[in-house]
Motif scaffolding. Structure first.
Motif, PDB file in Angstrom:
ATOM      1  N   THR A   1     -30.217   7.246  11.979  1.00  0.00           N
ATOM      2  CA  THR A   1     -29.574   6.260  12.865  1.00  0.00           C
ATOM      3  C   THR A   1     -29.726   6.586  14.341  1.00  0.00           C
ATOM      4  N   ASN A   2     -30.218   7.798  14.660  1.00  0.00           N
ATOM      5  CA  ASN A   2     -30.296   8.282  16.049  1.00  0.00           C
ATOM      6  C   ASN A   2     -28.917   8.413  16.706  1.00  0.00           C
ATOM      7  N   LEU A   3     -27.870   8.423  15.899  1.00  0.00           N
ATOM      8  CA  LEU A   3     -26.527   8.646  16.429  1.00  0.00           C
ATOM      9  C   LEU A   3     -26.265  10.151  16.535  1.00  0.00           C
ATOM     10  N   PRO A   4     -25.314  10.567  17.361  1.00  0.00           N
ATOM     11  CA  PRO A   4     -24.937  11.985  17.405  1.00  0.00           C
ATOM     12  C   PRO A   4     -24.528  12.473  16.013  1.00  0.00           C
ATOM     13  N   ASN A   5     -24.799  13.760  15.761  1.00  0.00           N
ATOM     14  CA  ASN A   5     -24.377  14.342  14.493  1.00  0.00           C
ATOM     15  C   ASN A   5     -23.127  15.196  14.701  1.00  0.00           C
ATOM     16  N   ARG A   6     -22.770  15.972  13.687  1.00  0.00           N
ATOM     17  CA  ARG A   6     -21.532  16.752  13.741  1.00  0.00           C
ATOM     18  C   ARG A   6     -21.513  17.712  14.932  1.00  0.00           C
ATOM     19  N   SER A   7     -22.640  18.363  15.226  1.00  0.00           N
ATOM     20  CA  SER A   7     -22.688  19.352  16.304  1.00  0.00           C
ATOM     21  C   SER A   7     -22.379  18.714  17.655  1.00  0.00           C
ATOM     22  N   LEU A   8     -23.046  17.614  17.965  1.00  0.00           N
ATOM     23  CA  LEU A   8     -22.819  16.949  19.252  1.00  0.00           C
ATOM     24  C   LEU A   8     -21.429  16.331  19.301  1.00  0.00           C
ATOM     25  N   LEU A   9     -20.972  15.798  18.170  1.00  0.00           N
ATOM     26  CA  LEU A   9     -19.623  15.225  18.122  1.00  0.00           C
ATOM     27  C   LEU A   9     -18.577  16.274  18.468  1.00  0.00           C
ATOM     28  N   GLU A  10     -18.708  17.465  17.892  1.00  0.00           N
ATOM     29  CA  GLU A  10     -17.741  18.527  18.161  1.00  0.00           C
ATOM     30  C   GLU A  10     -17.708  18.859  19.653  1.00  0.00           C
ATOM     31  N   ASP A  11     -18.873  18.921  20.284  1.00  0.00           N
ATOM     32  CA  ASP A  11     -18.941  19.226  21.709  1.00  0.00           C
ATOM     33  C   ASP A  11     -18.260  18.139  22.530  1.00  0.00           C
ATOM     34  N   ARG A  12     -18.490  16.876  22.163  1.00  0.00           N
ATOM     35  CA  ARG A  12     -17.881  15.778  22.932  1.00  0.00           C
ATOM     36  C   ARG A  12     -16.377  15.702  22.713  1.00  0.00           C
ATOM     37  N   ILE A  13     -15.917  16.018  21.512  1.00  0.00           N
ATOM     38  CA  ILE A  13     -14.470  16.046  21.287  1.00  0.00           C
ATOM     39  C   ILE A  13     -13.832  17.125  22.145  1.00  0.00           C
ATOM     40  N   ARG A  14     -14.471  18.303  22.210  1.00  0.00           N
ATOM     41  CA  ARG A  14     -13.928  19.397  23.017  1.00  0.00           C
ATOM     42  C   ARG A  14     -13.835  18.989  24.487  1.00  0.00           C
ATOM     43  N   GLN A  15     -14.880  18.368  25.022  1.00  0.00           N
ATOM     44  CA  GLN A  15     -14.855  17.902  26.413  1.00  0.00           C
ATOM     45  C   GLN A  15     -13.779  16.840  26.608  1.00  0.00           C
ATOM     46  N   GLY A  16     -13.689  15.911  25.649  1.00  0.00           N
ATOM     47  CA  GLY A  16     -12.695  14.844  25.761  1.00  0.00           C
ATOM     48  C   GLY A  16     -11.277  15.365  25.730  1.00  0.00           C
ATOM     49  N   MET A  17     -11.019  16.410  24.946  1.00  0.00           N
ATOM     50  CA  MET A  17      -9.677  16.981  24.884  1.00  0.00           C
ATOM     51  C   MET A  17      -9.295  17.639  26.199  1.00  0.00           C
ATOM     52  N   GLN A  18     -10.260  18.291  26.849  1.00  0.00           N
ATOM     53  CA  GLN A  18      -9.977  18.907  28.148  1.00  0.00           C
ATOM     54  C   GLN A  18      -9.632  17.845  29.188  1.00  0.00           C
ATOM     55  N   ILE A  19     -10.389  16.755  29.198  1.00  0.00           N
ATOM     56  CA  ILE A  19     -10.139  15.675  30.156  1.00  0.00           C
ATOM     57  C   ILE A  19      -8.793  15.009  29.861  1.00  0.00           C
ATOM     58  N   ALA A  20      -8.507  14.785  28.583  1.00  0.00           N
ATOM     59  CA  ALA A  20      -7.248  14.151  28.199  1.00  0.00           C
ATOM     60  C   ALA A  20      -6.057  14.996  28.642  1.00  0.00           C
ATOM     61  N   HIS A  21      -6.164  16.318  28.480  1.00  0.00           N
ATOM     62  CA  HIS A  21      -5.064  17.199  28.900  1.00  0.00           C
ATOM     63  C   HIS A  21      -4.915  17.206  30.420  1.00  0.00           C
ATOM     64  N   ARG A  22      -6.044  17.233  31.131  1.00  0.00           N
ATOM     65  CA  ARG A  22      -5.993  17.310  32.593  1.00  0.00           C
ATOM     66  C   ARG A  22      -5.370  16.063  33.210  1.00  0.00           C
ATOM     67  N   TYR A  23      -5.696  14.898  32.651  1.00  0.00           N
ATOM     68  CA  TYR A  23      -5.242  13.643  33.262  1.00  0.00           C
ATOM     69  C   TYR A  23      -4.152  12.948  32.448  1.00  0.00           C
ATOM     70  N   GLN A  24      -3.534  13.692  31.510  1.00  0.00           N
ATOM     71  CA  GLN A  24      -2.431  13.145  30.730  1.00  0.00           C
ATOM     72  C   GLN A  24      -2.828  11.858  30.018  1.00  0.00           C
ATOM     73  N   ARG A  25      -3.982  11.877  29.369  1.00  0.00           N
ATOM     74  CA  ARG A  25      -4.472  10.720  28.631  1.00  0.00           C
ATOM     75  C   ARG A  25      -4.470  11.035  27.130  1.00  0.00           C
ATOM     76  N   THR A  26      -4.820  10.037  26.346  1.00  0.00           N
ATOM     77  CA  THR A  26      -4.841  10.184  24.897  1.00  0.00           C
ATOM     78  C   THR A  26      -6.276  10.150  24.392  1.00  0.00           C
ATOM     79  N   LEU A  27      -6.563  10.973  23.391  1.00  0.00           N
ATOM     80  CA  LEU A  27      -7.875  10.989  22.748  1.00  0.00           C
ATOM     81  C   LEU A  27      -7.665  10.741  21.258  1.00  0.00           C
TER      82      LEU A  27
END
Length: 686
Positions: free
Chosen positions: A129-155
């Motif tokens: 499908t050319n979609l991200p796989n588990r490895s890239l997904l994990e990295d993006r979730i980690r980045q998203g959690m940091q941003i969510a915590h910094r700016y008081q947002r929800t992920l």
């Protein structure tokens, strides 16, 4: 060298600019330059805008130090195309051992780099499908959690499993099944927002990452759209087939959470969705389930509350910092739910805005405020009432006419009311909003800009808006006596507003020291729990009657214009000893054994000289003076410490801009002289 596949060049380090004196045919083939075009030139002509600066420095250092080195850098051919150069250079000495030349070996590894890039892409993406796989997904979730915590947002993580896919795969074959999976991935991508991620984990399982959400409720419409889109027919060889999906939803709770833990939680919730009947979504936690159910219940109860009169209007007094008298009232809506008790406006106002019920709710508020205004006038309380206007109301071009009609029908005037607006009313429909605001001003309403500085504050908007007042949000008031950034923002807002001929009201004032600081900085009005919470009308009338003839002073400590010295030390014995040593000098001496107490005193009293210990448990004297320097730069600051290490002295001078650094034990006569000189220094400053 003429027959090798690698490019070879020789440079003369004895000549200026280290020119090329030899290049073999392979070098010409790799770079596209002829021998005549490169002889006499420095090899930097192969570099371009994307050549790494660190690689260039490494190359230059090796030449300067006359040592060999190898590195990979991006070079450019004569036709402008880039190639990756695996370069090796080595010094060539003469008979006396002096390096006279450098030889360079050029190896074009562009094809290898392309192959490595392909491998890296396949390592992070699903091949089908050319979609991200588990490895890239994990990295993006980690980045998203940091941003969510910094700016008081929800992920949120959504785990999607297709219902009935196995039957299609078994009946029509894997090739048709693959086409369905590709189409499912495409449909999911079409539903998502920019910045969202969809990944394929295995077989018919997809995971969606929704970062940067303002509310949990924002997940619901996306989930519903995904279910609808996936359920549309799939055409395979002129025949339509139908699939549905089950979705599990998990939301981040902890910054340090394992990124894949969210995926596992969403996976468990997905199985609950399958057990519940499929083609639905299910939340992972009961808490979130209750929260969303609560929101849906409020949505249906809102109209009943309007019909049955479950809403109340409370009023919070606004006080002048000059006279201490009540100068106005802010009307704040409350919902007393028959079963849930008091419901927060933060819960039901957004619901009313999204359902269109905000208009009816605002009509009720205006009529109730008019009733209160008439009753207060009968009791000789002539106070303007502030009303909060939702940005949604600005879509109605008849808004002002409707408000004016309601007020006049109640025998009142528009200038007896103040309308509080948010900066967001200007976004998207600037011209329409400005027209309505001008109509409000022309009708006689006073206008104030609420929560200034918390949104996308625009000075251009501020100068063009027909407002009379700016309100400082409580988030800047909470720590202003000890946080130099909050203090600087508050000072700037007050100064800017006054230059624009606007008055300033500070919200959320809860302590005497906050009030004293704001008064000293020229703030006009305050409101907050220091004087009163928002009160129902009967309690408000009692409050106003009690304070009718009483001018309230905000500061619990009357500022003393005499010479005032603040001493901070966590040791009570030291405080008493210093106080005795300075007794009879004619100073007003304030003693504090904690930095927080010292900040409160500084906010309430005009202090000229501060004497602080260096080593304290809460914060060092250096850190304390660093903040004081920003908040009260006119003070003269002195460190008193039993430790004289050079680093402490240096930090105190550089960060706190101290006047003197004294050591314990001190000489009383020397101390008195230094304190006297410090007051003289303060008095001599303009």
């Amino acid at each position: 060298m003429a027959s090798t596949r690698n490019g070879v060049l020789i440079c003369d380090v004895r000549q200026d600019d280290i020119p090329i004196i030899y290049a073999n045919p392979a070098f010409e083939r790799i770079t596209g330059y002829t021998l005549d075009e490169v002889l006499g030139r420095n090899c930097r002509f192969l570099q371009g805008p994307d050549t790494g600066s660190s690689s260039v420095r490494q190359l230059a250092e090796a030449i300067e130090q006359r040592v060999e080195t190898s590195l990979v850098l991006k070079n450019y051919r004569k036709d402008g195309t880039a190639f990756w150069n695996d370069l090796y250079i080595s010094p060539v000495p003469d008979e006396q051992g002096e390096v006279t030349h450098f030889i360079g070996i050029v190896n074009d590894i562009s094809e290898q780099r392309r192959y490595e890039h392909t491998l890296a892409y396949n390592a992070s993406h699903d091949v089908l499908t050319n979609l991200p796989n588990r490895s890239l997904l994990e990295d993006r979730i980690r980045q998203g959690m940091q941003i969510a915590h910094r700016y008081q947002r929800t992920l949120a993580v959504l785990y999607i499993d297709l219902d009935g896919f196995k039957a299609i795969n078994d009946t029509l074959g894997h090739l048709s099944g693959d086409q369905v999976l590709i189409e499912v991935g495409r449909r999911i991508e079409q539903v998502l927002r920019p910045g969202d991620t969809v990944a394929r984990l295995a077989a018919d399982e997809f995971v969606v990452l929704l970062p940067d959400l303002a509310h949990h409720d924002d997940i619901v419409p996306i989930s519903e759209k995904l279910l609808t889109s996936i359920a549309q027919p799939y055409w395979i060889e002129s025949t339509s087939y139908h699939l549905t999906a089950s979705i599990g939803i998990a939301v981040n709770q902890d910054e340090d959470e394992d990124p894949m833990k969210l995926v596992r939680q969403a996976d468990l919730a997905m199985y609950q969705a399958k057990q519940a009947g499929r083609n639905i979504y299910h939340w992972y936690t009961d808490d979130l389930n209750r929260e969303v159910s609560h929101s849906l219940r409020l949505r249906s109860d809102l109209q009943n509350a309007l019909d049955s009169g479950d809403f109340e209007l409370h009023y919070q007094p606004q006080l002048s910092l000059t006279t201490g008298r009540v100068t106005g009232l802010e009307a704040l809506i409350r919902w007393r739910h028959p079963e849930l008790g008091m419901v927060s406006p933060g819960d039901f106002i957004p619901l009313a805005e999204s359902t269109g019920q905000i208009a009816a709710l605002s009509d009720w508020v205006l009529q109730t405020a008019c009733d209160a205004r008439r009753q207060l006038l009968k009791l000789d309380h002539n106070l303007p009432i502030s009303l909060n206007l939702s940005p949604v109301l600005f879509k109605d071009n008849q808004l002002v006419k409707h408000m004016v009609r309601t007020i006049t029908e109640n025998g009142l005037r528009c200038d007896q009311f103040e309308l509080e607006i948010l900066e967001s009313v200007m976004f998207g429909h600037h011209d329409r909003a400005l027209t309505l605001l001008n109509e409000m001003r022309d009708a006689g309403f006073r206008l104030s800009l609420d929560d200034f500085g918390t949104g996308f504050s625009s000075l251009n908007y501020l100068k063009s808006l027909p407002i009379h007042k700016v309100k400082i949000d409580r988030s800047f008031v909470q720590d202003l006596i000890s946080d130099q950034n909050d203090a600087a923002i508050v000072r700037a807002i007050i100064s800017m507003a006054h230059l624009l001929k606007l008055s300033v009201t500070a919200e959320g004032v809860e302590t005497e020291s906050q009030s004293a600081f704001l008064k000293r900085e020229g703030c006009d009005e305050i409101q907050g729990f220091l004087h009163s919470r928002a009160l129902p009308l009967p309690d408000l009338i009692t409050y106003l009657d009690r304070t009718r003839w009483q001018a309230e002073n905000d500061a619990s400590v009357t500022p003393d214009n005499s010479r005032c010295l603040l001493i901070l030390d966590d040791d009570e014995f030291i405080l008493k000893s210093l106080s005795r040593a300075l007794r009879g000098e004619g100073y007003q001496v304030l003693l504090a054994n904690k930095a927080d107490d010292a900040f409160r005193m500084l906010a309430q009293v005009d202090v000229q000289v501060i004497l602080s210990d260096q080593r304290m448990p809460e914060m060092s004297g250096t850190e304390f003076f660093k903040r004081v320097k920003s908040l009260y730069p006119e003070t003269v600051r002195i460190i008193l410490s039993g430790y004289t290490d050079l680093q402490s002295v240096t930090d105190a001078i550089n960060q706190g801009a101290i006047y003197k650094f004294l050591t314990k034990p001190w000489d009383d006569d020397e101390l008195r002289q230094i304190i006297s000189d410090a007051f003289d220094l303060n008095a001599s400053r303009p």
